[in-house]
Design an enzyme around this catalytic site. Sequence first.
Site, PDB file in Angstrom:
ATOM      1  N   ALA A  70       0.866  -1.173   0.000  1.00 14.52           N
ATOM      2  CA  ALA A  70       0.000   0.000   0.000  1.00 14.52           C
ATOM      3  C   ALA A  70       0.906   1.228   0.000  1.00 14.52           C
ATOM      4  O   ALA A  70       2.089   1.130   0.340  1.00 14.52           O
ATOM      5  CB  ALA A  70      -0.865  -0.021   1.251  1.00 14.52           C
ATOM      6  N   GLY A 109       0.472  -5.058   0.738  1.00 16.41           N
ATOM      7  CA  GLY A 109      -0.683  -5.048  -0.156  1.00 16.41           C
ATOM      8  C   GLY A 109      -0.364  -5.669  -1.511  1.00 16.41           C
ATOM      9  O   GLY A 109      -1.252  -6.210  -2.168  1.00 16.41           O
ATOM     10  N   GLU A 112      -0.814  -9.207  -1.099  1.00 15.92           N
ATOM     11  CA  GLU A 112      -2.258  -9.471  -0.965  1.00 15.92           C
ATOM     12  C   GLU A 112      -2.940  -9.437  -2.336  1.00 15.92           C
ATOM     13  O   GLU A 112      -3.868 -10.208  -2.591  1.00 15.92           O
ATOM     14  CB  GLU A 112      -2.883  -8.456  -0.008  1.00 15.92           C
ATOM     15  CG  GLU A 112      -2.455  -8.718   1.440  1.00 15.92           C
ATOM     16  CD  GLU A 112      -2.877  -7.615   2.395  1.00 15.92           C
ATOM     17  OE1 GLU A 112      -2.515  -6.457   2.134  1.00 15.92           O
ATOM     18  OE2 GLU A 112      -3.558  -7.915   3.392  1.00 15.92           O
ATOM     19  N   GLU A 132       4.000  -5.836   7.236  1.00 14.77           N
ATOM     20  CA  GLU A 132       3.209  -4.786   7.884  1.00 14.77           C
ATOM     21  C   GLU A 132       3.600  -4.559   9.347  1.00 14.77           C
ATOM     22  O   GLU A 132       3.585  -3.424   9.826  1.00 14.77           O
ATOM     23  CB  GLU A 132       1.713  -5.117   7.782  1.00 14.77           C
ATOM     24  CG  GLU A 132       1.087  -4.810   6.430  1.00 14.77           C
ATOM     25  CD  GLU A 132       1.251  -5.927   5.403  1.00 14.77           C
ATOM     26  OE1 GLU A 132       2.062  -6.843   5.634  1.00 14.77           O
ATOM     27  OE2 GLU A 132       0.559  -5.898   4.366  1.00 14.77           O
TER      28      GLU A 132
HETATM   29  C1  3H9 Z   1       0.544  -2.394   3.434  1.00 10.15           C
HETATM   30  O1  3H9 Z   1       0.755  -2.811   2.329  1.00 10.15           O
HETATM   31  C2  3H9 Z   1      -0.776  -2.536   4.131  1.00 10.15           C
HETATM   32  C3  3H9 Z   1      -1.730  -3.469   3.473  1.00 10.15           C
HETATM   33  O2  3H9 Z   1      -1.635  -4.761   4.038  1.00 10.15           O
HETATM   34  C4  3H9 Z   1      -3.161  -3.087   3.703  1.00 10.15           C
HETATM   35  C5  3H9 Z   1      -3.637  -1.813   3.228  1.00 10.15           C
HETATM   36  C6  3H9 Z   1      -5.129  -1.673   3.382  1.00 10.15           C
HETATM   37  N1  3H9 Z   1       4.669   3.342  -0.017  1.00 10.15           N
HETATM   38  O3  3H9 Z   1      13.429   1.679   0.391  1.00 10.15           O
HETATM   39  P1  3H9 Z   1      13.830   2.421  -0.836  1.00 10.15           P
HETATM   40  C7  3H9 Z   1       9.396   4.668  -1.441  1.00 10.15           C
HETATM   41  S1  3H9 Z   1       1.758  -1.563   4.299  1.00 10.15           S
HETATM   42  C8  3H9 Z   1       5.138   4.532  -0.372  1.00 10.15           C
HETATM   43  O4  3H9 Z   1      14.853   3.479  -0.704  1.00 10.15           O
HETATM   44  P2  3H9 Z   1      14.929  -0.002  -1.929  1.00 10.15           P
HETATM   45  C9  3H9 Z   1      10.449   5.087  -0.433  1.00 10.15           C
HETATM   46  O5  3H9 Z   1       9.917   6.012   0.498  1.00 10.15           O
HETATM   47  C10 3H9 Z   1       3.138  -1.528   3.184  1.00 10.15           C
HETATM   48  N2  3H9 Z   1       6.434   4.743  -0.706  1.00 10.15           N
HETATM   49  O6  3H9 Z   1      14.268   1.438  -2.013  1.00 10.15           O
HETATM   50  C11 3H9 Z   1      11.482   5.693  -1.355  1.00 10.15           C
HETATM   51  O7  3H9 Z   1      11.029   6.975  -1.715  1.00 10.15           O
HETATM   52  P3  3H9 Z   1      12.065   8.177  -1.933  1.00 10.15           P
HETATM   53  C12 3H9 Z   1       3.839  -2.821   3.104  1.00 10.15           C
HETATM   54  C13 3H9 Z   1       7.245   3.696  -0.667  1.00 10.15           C
HETATM   55  O8  3H9 Z   1      15.126  -0.429  -3.303  1.00 10.15           O
HETATM   56  C14 3H9 Z   1      11.415   4.805  -2.604  1.00 10.15           C
HETATM   57  O9  3H9 Z   1      10.136   4.179  -2.537  1.00 10.15           O
HETATM   58  N3  3H9 Z   1       5.023  -2.692   2.313  1.00 10.15           N
HETATM   59  C15 3H9 Z   1       6.809   2.421  -0.306  1.00 10.15           C
HETATM   60  O10 3H9 Z   1      16.057   0.002  -0.976  1.00 10.15           O
HETATM   61  C16 3H9 Z   1      12.499   3.765  -2.657  1.00 10.15           C
HETATM   62  O11 3H9 Z   1      12.485   3.024  -1.440  1.00 10.15           O
HETATM   63  C17 3H9 Z   1       6.218  -2.380   2.840  1.00 10.15           C
HETATM   64  O12 3H9 Z   1       6.347  -2.238   4.032  1.00 10.15           O
HETATM   65  C18 3H9 Z   1       5.447   2.266   0.018  1.00 10.15           C
HETATM   66  N4  3H9 Z   1       4.936   1.064   0.352  1.00 10.15           N
HETATM   67  O13 3H9 Z   1      13.802  -0.928  -1.241  1.00 10.15           O
HETATM   68  C19 3H9 Z   1       7.367  -2.224   1.894  1.00 10.15           C
HETATM   69  N5  3H9 Z   1       7.858   1.572  -0.349  1.00 10.15           N
HETATM   70  O14 3H9 Z   1      12.942   7.727  -3.025  1.00 10.15           O
HETATM   71  C20 3H9 Z   1       8.156  -0.977   2.208  1.00 10.15           C
HETATM   72  C21 3H9 Z   1       8.919   2.295  -0.753  1.00 10.15           C
HETATM   73  O15 3H9 Z   1      11.189   9.323  -2.256  1.00 10.15           O
HETATM   74  N6  3H9 Z   1       9.229  -0.758   1.284  1.00 10.15           N
HETATM   75  N7  3H9 Z   1       8.552   3.566  -0.952  1.00 10.15           N
HETATM   76  O16 3H9 Z   1      12.789   8.288  -0.622  1.00 10.15           O
HETATM   77  C22 3H9 Z   1      10.398  -1.415   1.294  1.00 10.15           C
HETATM   78  O17 3H9 Z   1      10.595  -2.333   2.071  1.00 10.15           O
HETATM   79  C23 3H9 Z   1      11.469  -0.996   0.342  1.00 10.15           C
HETATM   80  O18 3H9 Z   1      11.175   0.325  -0.049  1.00 10.15           O
HETATM   81  C24 3H9 Z   1      11.615  -1.851  -0.934  1.00 10.15           C
HETATM   82  C25 3H9 Z   1      12.604  -1.168  -1.904  1.00 10.15           C
HETATM   83  C26 3H9 Z   1      12.146  -3.224  -0.522  1.00 10.15           C
HETATM   84  C27 3H9 Z   1      10.287  -2.000  -1.633  1.00 10.15           C
END
Ligand code: 3H9
Length: 714
Positions: A70, A109, A112, A132
Amino acid sequence: MNPSQSNKIAPVTLLNRGSIAVISIENAPVNALSHAVREGIVSCLKAAEKDNGVKAIVVSCVGSTFIAGADISEFGQPALEPHLPDVLAQLDRCSKPIIAALFGTVLGGGFEVALSCHYRVALTHTKLGLPEVTLGLIPGAGGTQLLPRLAGLEMALEMITLGKPHTAKKLFDHGVIDLLVEEDSSLAEGSLLKQAILFAYTILDTGQGVRRVSQMNIETSDSHVELFDQWRKKIAKKARGQKAPQCAIDAIENAVLLPFEEGKKCERDLFIKCRDSSQSTAMRHAFFAERRAAKLPECYDKTQNTPLLPIKQVAVIGAGTMGGGIAMCFANVGLSVKLLEMSEDNLARGLSAIRTRFDQALSRGLINEVQLEQRMSLIVGTCDYEDLADVDLVVEAAFETMAVKQQIFSTLDQVCKVDAILATNTSYLDIDEIAQSTSRSHKVLGMHFFTPANIMKLLEVVCADDTDEQTLKTVMALGKKLGKVSVAVGVCYGFVGNRMYSCYGREANMLLLEGASPDQIDTAMRNWGMAMGPLAVNDMSGIDIAYKARQENAILKQDPLYFRASDLMVEAGRLGQKTGMGFYRYDSDTKKPQIDESVLVVFAKEALKLGVLQRHNISQEEIQNRLVFALINEGARILSEGIATRASDIDAIWLNGYGFPRHLGGPMCYADEVGIDKVVAGIKVYQEQGNGLYWHTAELLERLIISRGKLSQQ
Ligand code: 3H9
């Protein structure tokens, strides 16, 4: 619809490939499920369902990854329809088979979405997970109901409560993935889509049709009650103080006890409760604080597009615990390292200690034997400075004495090539002064690693007066390559982390003189949420380290009470775990700390001598507030002085270098949660009650009370 026609609703596109429709999502950087993406999926799905020519649907992404979750930045804002659970219900209910084409990091998400599709095709190394809980949340779009149906209860409990992803290969073995596609580096994205479309044709040809995970049964046994009980206990220990993992267990248990729709509704209620909690706000703040730290603030980033210096070969001075750990960090990412020591004996000892640490990583399954040997072969020992002539960067990790450091830097300046970066790992010393011993002060800065350097995530990148932008940016980029959370900070005694830590430790020391026991203080701070108490930490790292640093700083020696309890330990030869005793006594076999009443007598006598009144009714709350408010106050000062440029940087430092509880978001975030007025009121009480020398309210805190501003947003 022919292939050239497309129903384009940015950022989601519907394309036709014969009788297969492809819902293609493109929302850089990580294809997060923003409002526009959710709307786009619904609209494309409707169009594909309506189109009689479409027999099956593939959900696919453009860019570096399938959906990574999400959109976290939307939490905390009014939720806009369509909500994700409703979008995913439409995927689940679709009358045509839907296949998800998975690659990159399929998280939250995003996973999901994949679980709501009817089949899953994935590149072998794809990582899939429900992280999450790391954001103080539970999966909120069916993850807790769908994953147990597909992967079994054990796997679902593990993945959801710990938040750790697994590879597609592993999940294939658990029935989550239907087809694995080998990586084709040049054409990964395209070849995956092709395979997913071929898979869709196979589904059609074999007449398998839709297969809804929501309608599957969960395999349970009589012992499932026991299983949930075991996980509740395990998680209470592993995620101390965190609410989301326990809520996740409740939600998974509902998957066993309730029909799918009811279980999903309960999951949604629990998700909203978590989303609106202060713990989730703090953990989301932590997520963005760490990513923001990597982006240099304006004061350090005046010239855009500064070319970075190539870093291929590095050197580390000193093969002690710190130097060895730093050398391991470099070898872990494939950089060749020259490790310099004063004598062959020291060098042999250092190299052998490094091998032991790699062996430990091997026995924990973190690396294999080939990797161990590769990494060892990258670290080459030397006792000759001339061998460092060609390195691109040196990190000095020698004794914490200015004279020693200056001597080393002067030598490095003579032997290293002109554009080599010279970094010091000093914890306290003045880097401007160190830089003056070279003819290239613009190439000198601090790289402050934390023990054990090969494991701890934090790297303070200390920018001295003359450090140029290219040097700073090159080292920040290197920090990212090393997998560190790198934070740019300015020069002062202890920089950001240790300067604040010394205020925290100072209060622990004062409390010892006032009559609190080491165990009482450590227990209070562990109960508050710290990974370890301050005195156990001192014993582990060696009480003499900070003692020596204090000896180098005459101003700190002026107050006879300042760190007196620690000084007494050092003077008695009680240096911590390494001498078998410090604030605690250590069992020689188990190395477990044991309470040692004799230190209380030492502190009581000293208190009498120094005129400190001992109290035996010091409350847990007083201990916690005195230590934490001291941290917050110093953090606010550090911000005003510009040593840290953003409050979120301070939080990133404390979360990654000092075991600060993530669900409290870091000291600056925690201050907002408590209320700045309450913090200031506490500081005033301690000023009147105790040592007024240290308790002066930071001006920034006073200003924030008037402006009703937030400290974490400074
Ligand atoms: C969820 O899904 C809830 C659901 O179950 C239910 C909903 C109803 N959203 O980490 P990076 C941005 S909760 C918005 O440096 P990497 C991040 O801020 C979510 N932005 O890259 C950054 O922006 P900026 C569950 C996001 O390659 C840029 O992307 N998911 C999100 O080292 C690059 O990120 C997670 O918890 C996001 N979800 O790693 C996953 N994710 O460049 C969270 C990233 O402007 N994310 N951004 O600073 C991660 O673990 C890592 O970002 C990922 C990439 C592994 C994806």
